[in-house]
Design a protein around this motif. Structure first.
Motif, PDB file in Angstrom:
ATOM      1  N   ARG A   1       5.372  13.573   5.705  1.00 24.39           N
ATOM      2  CA  ARG A   1       4.078  14.235   5.461  1.00 24.39           C
ATOM      3  C   ARG A   1       3.020  13.228   5.024  1.00 24.39           C
ATOM      4  O   ARG A   1       1.834  13.389   5.319  1.00 24.39           O
ATOM      5  N   ASP A   2       3.454  12.159   4.326  1.00 24.26           N
ATOM      6  CA  ASP A   2       2.501  11.147   3.895  1.00 24.26           C
ATOM      7  C   ASP A   2       2.057  10.278   5.062  1.00 24.26           C
ATOM      8  O   ASP A   2       0.907   9.832   5.112  1.00 24.26           O
ATOM      9  N   LEU A   3       2.948  10.024   6.017  1.00 29.28           N
ATOM     10  CA  LEU A   3       2.559   9.281   7.213  1.00 29.28           C
ATOM     11  C   LEU A   3       1.554  10.067   8.034  1.00 29.28           C
ATOM     12  O   LEU A   3       0.617   9.503   8.612  1.00 29.28           O
ATOM     13  N   GLU A   4       1.725  11.383   8.072  1.00 27.28           N
ATOM     14  CA  GLU A   4       0.761  12.218   8.786  1.00 27.28           C
ATOM     15  C   GLU A   4      -0.605  12.160   8.102  1.00 27.28           C
ATOM     16  O   GLU A   4      -1.645  12.032   8.778  1.00 27.28           O
ATOM     17  N   LEU A   5      -0.622  12.209   6.786  1.00 27.85           N
ATOM     18  CA  LEU A   5      -1.876  12.093   6.044  1.00 27.85           C
ATOM     19  C   LEU A   5      -2.480  10.710   6.215  1.00 27.85           C
ATOM     20  O   LEU A   5      -3.706  10.562   6.332  1.00 27.85           O
ATOM     21  N   LEU A   6      -1.650   9.677   6.248  1.00 27.29           N
ATOM     22  CA  LEU A   6      -2.140   8.307   6.450  1.00 27.29           C
ATOM     23  C   LEU A   6      -2.902   8.208   7.770  1.00 27.29           C
ATOM     24  O   LEU A   6      -3.973   7.587   7.832  1.00 27.29           O
ATOM     25  N   GLY A   7      -2.362   8.804   8.830  1.00 30.72           N
ATOM     26  CA  GLY A   7      -3.054   8.800  10.102  1.00 30.72           C
ATOM     27  C   GLY A   7      -4.361   9.572  10.049  1.00 30.72           C
ATOM     28  O   GLY A   7      -5.395   9.111  10.547  1.00 30.72           O
ATOM     29  N   ARG A   8      -4.357  10.757   9.414  1.00 34.71           N
ATOM     30  CA  ARG A   8      -5.578  11.554   9.314  1.00 34.71           C
ATOM     31  C   ARG A   8      -6.634  10.857   8.459  1.00 34.71           C
ATOM     32  O   ARG A   8      -7.840  11.059   8.658  1.00 34.71           O
TER      33      ARG A   8
ATOM     34  N   PHE B   1       0.858  -1.174   0.000  1.00 38.54           N
ATOM     35  CA  PHE B   1       0.000   0.000   0.000  1.00 38.54           C
ATOM     36  C   PHE B   1       0.900   1.232   0.000  1.00 38.54           C
ATOM     37  O   PHE B   1       1.667   1.447   0.937  1.00 38.54           O
ATOM     38  N   LEU B   2       0.796   2.039  -1.052  1.00 32.71           N
ATOM     39  CA  LEU B   2       1.689   3.182  -1.216  1.00 32.71           C
ATOM     40  C   LEU B   2       0.984   4.488  -0.893  1.00 32.71           C
ATOM     41  O   LEU B   2      -0.236   4.541  -0.717  1.00 32.71           O
ATOM     42  N   ALA B   3       1.760   5.555  -0.837  1.00 37.00           N
ATOM     43  CA  ALA B   3       1.252   6.870  -0.440  1.00 37.00           C
ATOM     44  C   ALA B   3       0.525   7.527  -1.609  1.00 37.00           C
ATOM     45  O   ALA B   3       1.057   8.424  -2.272  1.00 37.00           O
ATOM     46  N   ASP B   4      -0.689   7.102  -1.851  1.00 35.09           N
ATOM     47  CA  ASP B   4      -1.546   7.687  -2.880  1.00 35.09           C
ATOM     48  C   ASP B   4      -2.317   8.830  -2.218  1.00 35.09           C
ATOM     49  O   ASP B   4      -3.361   8.628  -1.600  1.00 35.09           O
TER      50      ASP B   4
END
Length: 424
Positions: A286-293, A257-260
């Motif tokens: 920044r993508d990990l932060e978006l993944l959590g949100r 699962f990638l940072a889409d």
């Protein structure tokens, strides 16, 4: 034509099996049913695992439906095709119970993909279809079998189709799946979720398939190999259908699962909780932060090993050092309730060093498992390095090798496996 698509009632007692034992949505059978219906055929999915059907119940369902073809999977849902149980005990028992009511019996799964002749004989099947079978099933009714790539069957006293070809699905054409309310209500399991108890049903969804990397232990060469994405609109339509039925948690079965960011932004607007498996070195802060949100509550990160030499041995290409990966795991944990670093045991890293490293991660709230012994799955590079291309004894050979080399249980195993062959 009438097609019955059968998922056996799985039992893994005494098995070398590292997958989850709970029922999961059989996505591959869902895709297959839609492909058959679009081609003008009638299809029914009989999931003996989800509905806890006995062999007698399963046979009765088939007798009522009277299929022209029965398609039997030899391993649980696509989520676990890369780490399937070696033995065919459950598929053999299932095939024996239903064969007189099955019509034409066709086997699909990782076992027939790598060892078609053996599975054909053990299940007494009429044919096996190698690879990603879901869009190819209509060909069984509409085409000369000798012209179907990946189809292996007996023809005039010899096996036809053992030419190395396999089916590869057009992932971009896979439809948005919908499941009956009865199926969803029974799917109480939230795969790999540890942050909270379920309040509603769970489900599985596929956003992408395959992986561009070549780790030696990954059995994906005959199915789910090349990385492909489903259209975002299709994935979201499927998720919205699940949400409308009360699903509160989804596990993405994607190998990687990638940072889409567009997909994650859409998920964030839906309030869904979900879990993924990925490589942590492919995620930016920044993508990990978006993944959590976006609602991610569980990340299973394939770290596998801790030193550069062992990483090279396993084919784990990465521009990051282990310490940089640890930093990225810590960033993930600051945004996501549960983060796991998967480890495997290749006998090259000091147990004391691994234990110390695990303790460091545990102190940061990140779970790292006791390294799991590698099973040399047919279809993996580690199998090919040992024995060459898989043959009809590939699964037996891999199982015997595993039993000869494993001297301890990992914490993910609760009992020693039985040294059974592929057939019981």
């Amino acid at each position: 034509m009438r097609f019955a698509l059968v998922n056996p009632n799985w039992c893994f007692a005494g098995s070398v099996y590292f997958g989850c034992r709970e029922p999961h949505l059989p996505l591959e059978l869902g895709y297959a049913a839609r492909a058959l219906e679009d081609a003008g055929h009638e299809a029914v999915i009989i999931d003996a695992h989800l509905f806890n059907l006995s062999l007698g119940d399963l046979r009765a369902r088939l007798e009522d439906f009277a299929p022209d073809f029965t398609v039997l999977v030899t391993a649980p849902t696509y989520l676990f095709w890369r780490c399937a149980q070696p033995e065919l005990t459950v598929p053999e028992l299932t095939a024996a119970a239903i064969i007189e009511a099955a019509g034409v019996l066709v086997a699909v799964g990782p076992h027939p993909s790598t060892s078609p002749g053996s599975v054909l004989a053990k299940l007494r099947a009429d044919a096996v279809l190698r690879g990603e079978f879901e869009q190819a099933l209509p060909l069984l009714a509409d085409k000369d079998w000798r012209e179907i790539p990946g189809l292996v069957f007996n023809w005039r006293g010899r096996l036809h189709g053992k030419d190395g070809r396999v089916q590869t699905a057009k992932v971009e054409a896979l439809p948005a799946l919908g499941w009956p309310d009865e199926w969803i209500s029974r799917h109480v399991h939230h795969h790999h979720r540890f942050d909270a108890l379920p309040k509603g049903p769970g489900a599985e969804v596929e956003a992408s398939r395959g992986c561009p990397f070549g780790c030696v232990f990954c059995a994906r060469e005959y199915f789910r190999g090349v990385y492909r994405k489903r259209p975002m609109a299709t994935v979201l339509a499927e998720i919205d259908g699940l949400l409308s039925r009360g699903v509160e948690y989804v596990y993405f079965i994607d190998e990687l699962f990638l940072a889409d960011r567009p997909l994650l932004s859409e998920l964030a607007a839906r309030g869904l909780k979900f879990g993924i498996q990925t490589r942590i070195d492919l995620w930016k802060p920044r993508d990990l932060e978006l993944l959590g949100r976006a609602g991610c509550v569980s990340v299973e990160a394939g770290l596998e090993c801790l030193t550069p030499d062992v990483r090279a041995l396993l084919g784990k290409r990465s521009a990051m050092s282990t310490e940089q990966m640890v930093e990225r795991l810590v960033m993930a944990k600051s945004n996501i309730p549960f983060v796991q670093a998967n480890l495997v045991d290749v006998g090259c890293e000091s147990p004391d060093f691994v234990a110390e490293w695990r303790d460091r991660l545990h102190s940061r709230g990140i779970w790292a498992n006791d390294p799991v012994p590698i099973f040399p799955y047919p279809g993996s590079n580690i199998y090919r390095r040992k024995w060459g291309e898989p043959d009809d004894l590939a699964w037996e050979r891999a199982l015997q090798d595993y039993h000869a080399g494993v001297t301890r249980l990992s914490e993910l195993q609760d009992a020693w496996s039985m040294p059974a062959a592929v057939g019981s």
